[in-house]
Design a protein around this motif. Structure first.
Motif, PDB file in Angstrom:
ATOM      1  N   VAL A   9       8.507  14.568  -8.716  1.00 26.43           N
ATOM      2  CA  VAL A   9       7.463  14.916  -9.680  1.00 26.43           C
ATOM      3  C   VAL A   9       7.222  16.424  -9.618  1.00 26.43           C
ATOM      4  CG1 VAL A   9       5.071  14.549 -10.375  1.00 26.43           C
ATOM      5  CG2 VAL A   9       6.384  12.653  -9.397  1.00 26.43           C
ATOM      6  N   ILE A  10       7.577  17.110 -10.697  1.00 24.38           N
ATOM      7  CA  ILE A  10       7.398  18.568 -10.739  1.00 24.38           C
ATOM      8  C   ILE A  10       6.735  18.957 -12.064  1.00 24.38           C
ATOM      9  CG2 ILE A  10       9.338  19.089  -9.214  1.00 24.38           C
ATOM     10  CD1 ILE A  10      10.987  19.743 -11.716  1.00 24.38           C
ATOM     11  N   GLY A  11       6.118  20.121 -12.075  1.00 21.34           N
ATOM     12  CA  GLY A  11       5.567  20.652 -13.314  1.00 21.34           C
ATOM     13  C   GLY A  11       4.178  20.167 -13.664  1.00 21.34           C
ATOM     14  N   MET A  12       3.552  19.392 -12.801  1.00 20.84           N
ATOM     15  CA  MET A  12       2.197  18.901 -13.064  1.00 20.84           C
ATOM     16  C   MET A  12       1.390  18.928 -11.770  1.00 20.84           C
ATOM     17  SD  MET A  12       2.873  14.805 -13.526  1.00 20.84           S
ATOM     18  CE  MET A  12       4.243  14.773 -14.645  1.00 20.84           C
ATOM     19  N   GLY A  47      -2.967  11.696 -21.701  1.00 19.05           N
ATOM     20  CA  GLY A  47      -2.213  12.897 -22.014  1.00 19.05           C
ATOM     21  C   GLY A  47      -1.270  12.672 -23.164  1.00 19.05           C
ATOM     22  N   PRO A  48      -0.706  13.757 -23.678  1.00 16.13           N
ATOM     23  CA  PRO A  48       0.209  13.643 -24.814  1.00 16.13           C
ATOM     24  C   PRO A  48       1.496  12.917 -24.436  1.00 16.13           C
ATOM     25  CG  PRO A  48       0.150  15.898 -23.977  1.00 16.13           C
ATOM     26  CD  PRO A  48      -0.877  15.132 -23.217  1.00 16.13           C
ATOM     27  N   PRO A  49       2.235  12.463 -25.444  1.00 18.59           N
ATOM     28  CA  PRO A  49       3.503  11.770 -25.168  1.00 18.59           C
ATOM     29  C   PRO A  49       4.489  12.675 -24.436  1.00 18.59           C
ATOM     30  CG  PRO A  49       2.924  11.609 -27.504  1.00 18.59           C
ATOM     31  CD  PRO A  49       1.952  12.549 -26.876  1.00 18.59           C
ATOM     32  N   GLY A  50       5.226  12.081 -23.514  1.00 16.67           N
ATOM     33  CA  GLY A  50       6.309  12.792 -22.855  1.00 16.67           C
ATOM     34  C   GLY A  50       5.900  13.765 -21.772  1.00 16.67           C
ATOM     35  N   CYS A  51       4.692  13.632 -21.247  1.00 15.57           N
ATOM     36  CA  CYS A  51       4.244  14.602 -20.233  1.00 15.57           C
ATOM     37  C   CYS A  51       4.397  14.075 -18.806  1.00 15.57           C
ATOM     38  CB  CYS A  51       2.812  15.047 -20.504  1.00 15.57           C
ATOM     39  SG  CYS A  51       1.609  13.730 -20.383  1.00 15.57           S
ATOM     40  N   GLY A  52       4.850  12.839 -18.621  1.00 20.58           N
ATOM     41  CA  GLY A  52       5.155  12.344 -17.285  1.00 20.58           C
ATOM     42  C   GLY A  52       4.182  11.348 -16.692  1.00 20.58           C
ATOM     43  N   LYS A  53       3.370  10.689 -17.502  1.00 20.10           N
ATOM     44  CA  LYS A  53       2.391   9.720 -16.981  1.00 20.10           C
ATOM     45  C   LYS A  53       3.092   8.539 -16.309  1.00 20.10           C
ATOM     46  CE  LYS A  53       0.453   9.347 -21.034  1.00 20.10           C
ATOM     47  NZ  LYS A  53       1.104  10.382 -21.835  1.00 20.10           N
ATOM     48  N   THR A  54       4.091   7.989 -16.954  1.00 20.38           N
ATOM     49  CA  THR A  54       4.835   6.858 -16.390  1.00 20.38           C
ATOM     50  C   THR A  54       5.560   7.279 -15.116  1.00 20.38           C
ATOM     51  OG1 THR A  54       5.117   5.930 -18.595  1.00 20.38           O
ATOM     52  CG2 THR A  54       6.609   5.132 -16.881  1.00 20.38           C
ATOM     53  N   TYR A  55       6.148   8.429 -15.140  1.00 20.59           N
ATOM     54  CA  TYR A  55       6.857   8.967 -13.982  1.00 20.59           C
ATOM     55  C   TYR A  55       5.914   9.118 -12.793  1.00 20.59           C
ATOM     56  CZ  TYR A  55      10.889  11.549 -12.146  1.00 20.59           C
ATOM     57  OH  TYR A  55      11.986  11.938 -11.440  1.00 20.59           O
ATOM     58  N   LEU A  56       4.714   9.637 -13.058  1.00 21.86           N
ATOM     59  CA  LEU A  56       3.718   9.821 -12.006  1.00 21.86           C
ATOM     60  C   LEU A  56       3.265   8.470 -11.448  1.00 21.86           C
ATOM     61  CD1 LEU A  56       2.056  11.872 -10.414  1.00 21.86           C
ATOM     62  CD2 LEU A  56       0.357  11.821 -12.247  1.00 21.86           C
ATOM     63  N   ALA A  57       3.098   7.472 -12.312  1.00 22.87           N
ATOM     64  CA  ALA A  57       2.717   6.130 -11.854  1.00 22.87           C
ATOM     65  C   ALA A  57       3.785   5.546 -10.934  1.00 22.87           C
ATOM     66  CB  ALA A  57       2.481   5.210 -13.048  1.00 22.87           C
ATOM     67  N   LYS A  58       5.040   5.758 -11.268  1.00 24.71           N
ATOM     68  CA  LYS A  58       6.136   5.265 -10.425  1.00 24.71           C
ATOM     69  C   LYS A  58       6.151   5.976  -9.070  1.00 24.71           C
ATOM     70  CE  LYS A  58       9.066   3.723 -14.205  1.00 24.71           C
ATOM     71  NZ  LYS A  58      10.333   3.899 -14.937  1.00 24.71           N
ATOM     72  N   TYR A 180      -5.942  13.509 -16.104  1.00 25.53           N
ATOM     73  CA  TYR A 180      -5.460  14.093 -17.355  1.00 25.53           C
ATOM     74  C   TYR A 180      -4.133  14.784 -17.061  1.00 25.53           C
ATOM     75  CZ  TYR A 180     -10.146  13.030 -18.884  1.00 25.53           C
ATOM     76  OH  TYR A 180     -11.304  12.365 -19.178  1.00 25.53           O
ATOM     77  N   VAL A 181      -3.086  14.286 -17.670  1.00 25.91           N
ATOM     78  CA  VAL A 181      -1.748  14.833 -17.461  1.00 25.91           C
ATOM     79  C   VAL A 181      -1.361  15.583 -18.731  1.00 25.91           C
ATOM     80  CG1 VAL A 181       0.650  14.298 -16.896  1.00 25.91           C
ATOM     81  CG2 VAL A 181      -1.173  12.837 -16.030  1.00 25.91           C
ATOM     82  N   ASP A 182      -1.125  16.874 -18.587  1.00 25.30           N
ATOM     83  CA  ASP A 182      -0.761  17.691 -19.736  1.00 25.30           C
ATOM     84  C   ASP A 182       0.702  18.056 -19.655  1.00 25.30           C
ATOM     85  OD1 ASP A 182      -1.154  18.976 -22.098  1.00 25.30           O
ATOM     86  OD2 ASP A 182      -2.732  20.306 -21.386  1.00 25.30           O
ATOM     87  N   LYS A 183       1.207  18.641 -20.696  1.00 30.53           N
ATOM     88  CA  LYS A 183       2.607  19.075 -20.700  1.00 30.53           C
ATOM     89  C   LYS A 183       2.793  20.145 -19.625  1.00 30.53           C
ATOM     90  CE  LYS A 183       3.414  17.993 -25.504  1.00 30.53           C
ATOM     91  NZ  LYS A 183       3.645  18.489 -26.839  1.00 30.53           N
TER      92      LYS A 183
END
Length: 184
Positions: A9-12, A47-58, A180-183
């Motif tokens: 997980v990078i960039g957030m 957060g907006p689509p494609g910003c990594g919410k699912t990735y962060l949950a995993k 809140y997960v942003d791009k």
């Protein structure tokens, strides 16, 4: 086994730091109870689509080393009355069984807005009755987790605004925390 590690997980950074607090709350329940804290039952990621919410949950699931059940909100929406509510019941029954066997479980509902939007009055087609029953069943199951001392945590993710979601979902004891997960 989800396979997404914390290092992936990078960039957030801010969202990742908040998620690390969630991991600590989930994994250290005994210490939390000793100091009188409330056990986390729900986390809402916005957060907006494609910003990594699912990735962060995993990544949260991997870090907690708990079973991870992932579903999309649209999987609960059905034309036939009672089907969506039945799917919610089955999901939570499976999560409770896993929690008893494995010491906990994480339920991830992606696109929560598909199943958790504001309820409205019936328009005569029957579809709204099915939708309202599904949301009601989700609320009942979430409340049932408070009554049992099982380590089942629900993570919801949505691209929609909080105001789009049913206010009952946002009450204390349901989605207790928000990230809140942003791009990046």
């Amino acid at each position: 086994d989800v396979g997404i590690t914390w290092n992936d997980v990078i960039g957030m950074d801010e969202a990742k730091q908040e998620a690390l607090e969630i991991v600590n709350l989930i994994t250290d329940r005994a210490q939390l109870q000793r100091i009188g804290g409330k056990i986390l039952k729900g986390l809402l990621m916005l957060g907006p689509p494609g910003c990594g919410k699912t990735y962060l949950a995993k990544a949260i699931a991997t870090e907690t080393k708990l079973p991870f059940i992932s579903m999309s909100g649209s999987e609960f929406v059905e034309m036939f009355v009672g089907v969506g509510a039945g799917r919610i019941r089955n999901l939570f029954q499976q999560a409770r069984q896993l929690a008893e066997l494995e010491g906990g479980c994480i339920i991830f509902i992606d696109e929560l807005d598909a199943v958790g939007a504001k309820r409205v009055a019936e328009s005569g087609s029957g579809g709204q009755t099915e939708y309202n029953q599904t949301v009601n069943q989700l609320l009942v199951e979430m409340d049932g987790l408070k009554e049992k001392d099982l380590n089942v945590v629900i993570i919801g993710a949505t691209n929609a605004s909080e105001t789009f979601l049913d206010q009952a979902l946002l009450r204390p004891g349901r989605f207790d925390r928000k990230i809140y997960v942003d791009k990046p």
